[in-house]
Design a protein around this motif. Structure first.
Motif, PDB file in Angstrom:
ATOM      1  N   GLY A 177      -5.559  -6.114  -1.365  1.00  0.00           N
ATOM      2  CA  GLY A 177      -6.673  -7.040  -1.559  1.00  0.00           C
ATOM      3  C   GLY A 177      -7.107  -7.221  -3.003  1.00  0.00           C
ATOM      4  N   GLY A 178      -6.546  -6.460  -3.932  1.00  0.00           N
ATOM      5  CA  GLY A 178      -6.963  -6.552  -5.322  1.00  0.00           C
ATOM      6  C   GLY A 178      -6.790  -5.216  -6.022  1.00  0.00           C
ATOM      7  N   LEU A 179      -7.890  -4.657  -6.518  1.00  0.00           N
ATOM      8  CA  LEU A 179      -7.837  -3.384  -7.229  1.00  0.00           C
ATOM      9  C   LEU A 179      -8.850  -2.418  -6.643  1.00  0.00           C
ATOM     10  CD1 LEU A 179      -7.763  -4.741 -10.901  1.00  0.00           C
ATOM     11  CD2 LEU A 179      -5.831  -3.762  -9.654  1.00  0.00           C
ATOM     12  N   GLU A 180      -8.520  -1.128  -6.720  1.00  0.00           N
ATOM     13  CA  GLU A 180      -9.416  -0.100  -6.201  1.00  0.00           C
ATOM     14  C   GLU A 180      -9.353   1.085  -7.160  1.00  0.00           C
ATOM     15  OE1 GLU A 180      -8.874   1.259  -1.973  1.00  0.00           O
ATOM     16  OE2 GLU A 180      -8.263   3.096  -2.993  1.00  0.00           O
ATOM     17  N   THR A 181     -10.491   1.724  -7.396  1.00  0.00           N
ATOM     18  CA  THR A 181     -10.492   2.879  -8.295  1.00  0.00           C
ATOM     19  C   THR A 181     -10.879   4.141  -7.530  1.00  0.00           C
ATOM     20  OG1 THR A 181     -11.080   1.458 -10.134  1.00  0.00           O
ATOM     21  CG2 THR A 181     -11.393   3.812 -10.459  1.00  0.00           C
ATOM     22  N   VAL A 182     -10.091   5.189  -7.735  1.00  0.00           N
ATOM     23  CA  VAL A 182     -10.398   6.477  -7.125  1.00  0.00           C
ATOM     24  C   VAL A 182     -10.491   7.531  -8.222  1.00  0.00           C
ATOM     25  CG1 VAL A 182      -9.364   6.034  -4.863  1.00  0.00           C
ATOM     26  CG2 VAL A 182      -7.935   6.925  -6.703  1.00  0.00           C
TER      27      VAL A 182
ATOM     28  N   GLY B 208     -14.765   2.524  -6.611  1.00  0.00           N
ATOM     29  CA  GLY B 208     -15.134   1.126  -6.421  1.00  0.00           C
ATOM     30  C   GLY B 208     -13.900   0.270  -6.207  1.00  0.00           C
TER      31      GLY B 208
ATOM     32  N   THR C   6      -0.250  -1.607   1.383  1.00  0.00           N
ATOM     33  CA  THR C   6      -0.529  -0.573   0.372  1.00  0.00           C
ATOM     34  C   THR C   6      -1.230   0.624   1.008  1.00  0.00           C
ATOM     35  OG1 THR C   6      -2.465  -1.855  -0.329  1.00  0.00           O
ATOM     36  CG2 THR C   6      -0.506  -2.001  -1.706  1.00  0.00           C
TER      37      THR C   6
ATOM     38  N   ARG D  14      -5.988   1.388  -8.794  1.00  0.00           N
ATOM     39  CA  ARG D  14      -4.789   1.168  -7.978  1.00  0.00           C
ATOM     40  C   ARG D  14      -4.625  -0.296  -7.602  1.00  0.00           C
ATOM     41  NH1 ARG D  14      -5.383   3.258  -2.904  1.00  0.00           N
ATOM     42  NH2 ARG D  14      -3.115   3.250  -2.843  1.00  0.00           N
ATOM     43  N   GLU D  15      -3.379  -0.779  -7.607  1.00  0.00           N
ATOM     44  CA  GLU D  15      -3.104  -2.134  -7.123  1.00  0.00           C
ATOM     45  C   GLU D  15      -2.957  -2.070  -5.602  1.00  0.00           C
ATOM     46  OE1 GLU D  15      -0.123  -4.414  -9.062  1.00  0.00           O
ATOM     47  OE2 GLU D  15      -0.919  -4.000 -11.064  1.00  0.00           O
ATOM     48  N   VAL D  16      -3.920  -2.653  -4.907  1.00  0.00           N
ATOM     49  CA  VAL D  16      -3.864  -2.653  -3.438  1.00  0.00           C
ATOM     50  C   VAL D  16      -3.746  -4.100  -2.950  1.00  0.00           C
ATOM     51  CG1 VAL D  16      -5.108  -0.475  -3.170  1.00  0.00           C
ATOM     52  CG2 VAL D  16      -6.395  -2.605  -3.281  1.00  0.00           C
TER      53      VAL D  16
ATOM     54  N   SER E 181     -12.336  11.008  -4.599  1.00  0.00           N
ATOM     55  CA  SER E 181     -13.458  10.190  -4.152  1.00  0.00           C
ATOM     56  C   SER E 181     -13.220   8.737  -4.525  1.00  0.00           C
ATOM     57  CB  SER E 181     -14.763  10.703  -4.759  1.00  0.00           C
ATOM     58  OG  SER E 181     -14.663  10.703  -6.170  1.00  0.00           O
TER      59      SER E 181
END
Lengths: 248, 309
Positions: free
Chosen positions: A161-166, B179, B92, A157-159, B176
């Motif tokens: 602060g940068g990128l995040e993966t869920v 990272g 976001t 995901r584009e958040v 979940s």
């Protein structure tokens, strides 16, 4: 696995919207309309998943006026297999769209619903999240990468602060951000073929959804206009201006 | 009216976006805050200091650590039994969670408000800010996201609210956290920077963006932004993007370098106090909104500017 891709017919990305003089809205008469750019990305992502053997069927859905058929035909020409138009001339808010989509999901049982993160007309950024809530399913919003692994999907995901993966259990809802992919153009033969692909026509009442708006638009006005300022001849003059402002 | 405000934080410190949201909430009525996270009592203690806050709800649970909407939204929906309005900053995080809350409450959300005009009446931008809609909610409860640049910041100190622990439903078992790759920068964050230097496609590539934009930004102590074209071309990561679908900024000074001024970009920066544009095309639309324009080749003008400041 089946993928549902909701698409919206909106003012073309390159057209500058004009506010109607009576303050009731934006003038859309004789304005070029297109598929919402984020929805194009959603269609493209679904097609790539199908091409990669992760999905078997792509169903494009639109809630809107009869002319939204054109938008659905575009999705079909890009590679969707069939389409459903939920026809209404009323303006349908994200909450009501999400309720209609929920009913369609109940009939179609997709593994994924991929939709644009926001429409460039009302800029609401709500429908995907609302659909996920109504279905009690997980959401991967503002996606820049989607990877299916068995019965779960990893969404980057584009958040802020940068990128995040869920990691989401499927069925899941994904909303697209700009950098997920670059949508293809439909080829002429595919545009011709799309005319023969099935397109079902429905109404909101067919799904038992009440679409009366919850928000009343009291007025639509022009934003405050910024006046063009001065031009400076060279860098020295710019430095002088910055110093005057106390910046340098 | 009793409002509940989402506190934006990283489990260690409170983010500025919260303060503007408190200002918006205070226009509606009593302000309660929600700090949901893991090991985040320090955030709740900081939040309790914000001026004008009545109560801080603290939901400290591993399930809330990464702000997963699937876990957070039911917690908020439960708390909304005792509140009339939920407000989150249009970050976001807020944009991810708030609509999920709204749907659980069967409420149509009011996104990205610019002003509070009445108990249930707000203005908000539509069509990339090319029009401003005044809307009135007819729902029993309100769910709102707040554009941070449109409201002043509440004082971070002066309050002494009580902190109340809430349990919440915990892990919904749907999602979940895997990272994150978060940008680490010594420079000010875009949404709170006083000065921003932004680069566009004309910068050519990632190396020249670095070579020309960064020294100027460093000289001014500025945050660094970019147009969508520059981000799409890979000059800088996505979190630099200023525009309709990127970050909305309103610094004291916005310096647009090699940015033509597409509608989508202007939507993200046109509320800046002073806009300065450097572009070699004198017909570039950016000059129509710029207070100070310099028609010049950026590869000559920017190093000269950096040196002379």
């Amino acid at each position: 696995m089946k993928i549902i891709v909701p698409v919206k017919r909106v003012i073309d990305y390159n057209v500058k919207p004009r506010v109607k003089s009576d303050g009731t809205g934006v003038d859309l008469a004789n304005v070029k309309m297109s598929m919402n750019p984020f929805d194009e990305i959603a269609v493209e992502e679904a097609i790539r998943l199908k091409e990669a053997g992760k999905a078997e069927e792509i169903v494009a859905v639109s809630v809107g006026p009869a002319k939204a058929q054109e938008t659905l035909r575009t999705a079909l020409a890009m590679g969707a297999d069939r389409a459903i138009l939920v026809e209404t001339d009323a303006e349908v808010e994200p909450l009501a769209v999400a309720k209609i989509l929920k009913a369609i999901v109940a009939e179609e049982n997709p593994g994924l619903v991929i939709l644009g993160k926001q429409a460039i007309d009302d800029d609401s950024n709500q429908t995907g999240q609302m659909l996920a809530a109504l279905l009690g399913r997980p959401q991967g919003t503002f996606a820049s990468k989607v990877e299916i692994d068995g019965d779960s999907v990893a969404v980057t995901r584009e958040v802020d602060g940068g990128l995040e993966t869920v990691k989401l259990a499927m069925p899941a809802i994904v909303t697209t951000d700009l950098r997920l992919n670059e949508p293809r153009y439909a080829s002429l033969p595919n545009i011709m073929k799309a005319k023969k692909k099935p397109l079902d026509s429905k109404s909101p009442a067919d799904y038992g959804v009440e679409i009366a708006p919850r928000l009343k638009t009291l007025k639509v006005s022009e934003p405050p206009v910024r006046q063009a300022g001065i031009k400076v001849p060279d860098v020295d003059a710019l430095v002088a201006k910055l110093k005057e402002m106390g910046v340098a | 009216m009793k409002t509940l405000v989402w506190v934006e934080h990283d489990n260690a410190s409170l983010k500025d976006a919260t303060l503007a949201t408190v200002t918006a909430a205070a226009k509606l009525g009593e302000v309660h805050l929600l700090v949901a996270g893991s090991g985040c009592r320090a955030v709740a203690e900081a939040a309790a200091q914000i001026a004008g806050v009545g109560k801080v709800h603290l939901a400290d649970n591993a399930a809330y650590e990464h702000g997963l909407a699937e876990n957070i939204a039911p917690l908020i929906a439960d708390l909304m039994a005792d509140h009339d309005a939920f407000l989150a900053p249009a970050t976001t995080t807020g944009k991810n969670v708030a609509p999920r809350v709204a749907a659980l409450l069967d409420v149509m959300q009011v996104s990205d408000i610019l002003s509070v005009e009445g108990e249930k009446t707000f203005t908000r931008p539509i069509y990339a800010g090319n029009a401003i809609a005044t809307v009135e909610s007819t729902d029993a409860k309100l769910v709102i996201t707040v554009r941070g640049t449109a409201f002043g910041k509440a004082d971070a100190t002066g309050g002494s609210a009580a902190i109340e622990d809430v349990a919440g439903p915990g892990d919904a078992g749907l999602s979940s956290f895997v990272g994150a790759e978060l940008a680490k920068s010594e420079r000010p964050e875009l949404t709170s920077a006083k000065i921003i230097v932004s680069g566009g496609r004309a910068l050519k590539d990632a190396a020249t963006f670095e070579e020309y934009i960064m020294p100027l930004a460093d000289k001014l102590g500025a945050g660094v932004g970019a147009s969508r074209a520059a981000v799409d071309a890979g000059y800088v990561p996505n979190d630099y993007q200023v525009g309709q679908t990127g970050k909305i900024v309103a610094p004291e000074v916005y310096i647009a370098v090699g940015i033509s001024g597409a509608i989508q970009h202007l939507a993200g920066m046109k509320d800046s106090k002073t806009i300065i544009a450097i572009n070699k095309d004198e017909d570039a639309p950016i000059f129509q909104v710029a207070d100070i324009g310099l028609v010049a080749d950026l590869f000559k003008a920017v190093p000269e500017l950096t040196e002379k400041l």
